[in-house]
Write a protein that holds these residues in place. Structure first.
Motif: not given
Length: 98
Positions: A63-79
């Motif tokens: 990802l090119t956005s660190a903020v988005l990467r941090e947000e998505l890291s909370y939902g890895k299991e859901k992904i």
């Protein structure tokens, strides 16, 4: 020479046999996982996605956005669950966001 199944095989059966006999499923999974990511995440996330790569059962997403990467890291299991449901079987077990 390839074996014949029978005179009345459906196209889907023939294609499944071809994929299995030529070990093409891994390559097809790589393409299908990319498509699943794009469909499930939408334009907001796709605009910041640089690369999607499947190695074994691990999905690497750059990802090119660190903020988005941090947000998505909370939902890895859901992904993982959403992509596996989209694929119809368990293809990935882990997501690594870079």
């Amino acid at each position: 020479m390839a074996k014949r199944l029978n005179d009345y095989s459906s196209v889907s059966d023939v294609l499944k046999q071809f994929v299995e006999s030529n070990n093409l499923q891994k390559g097809i999974d790589k393409i299908d996982v990319r498509d699943a990511w794009k469909n499930l995440m939408g334009n907001g996330v796709n605009n910041y996605t640089r690369e999607i790569m499947l190695k074994g059962t691990t999905l690497y997403v750059e990802l090119t956005s660190a903020v988005l990467r941090e947000e998505l890291s909370y939902g890895k299991e859901k992904i993982v669950k959403m992509i596996n449901e989209e694929m119809g079987r368990e293809v990935i077990k882990e997501v690594i966001l870079r």
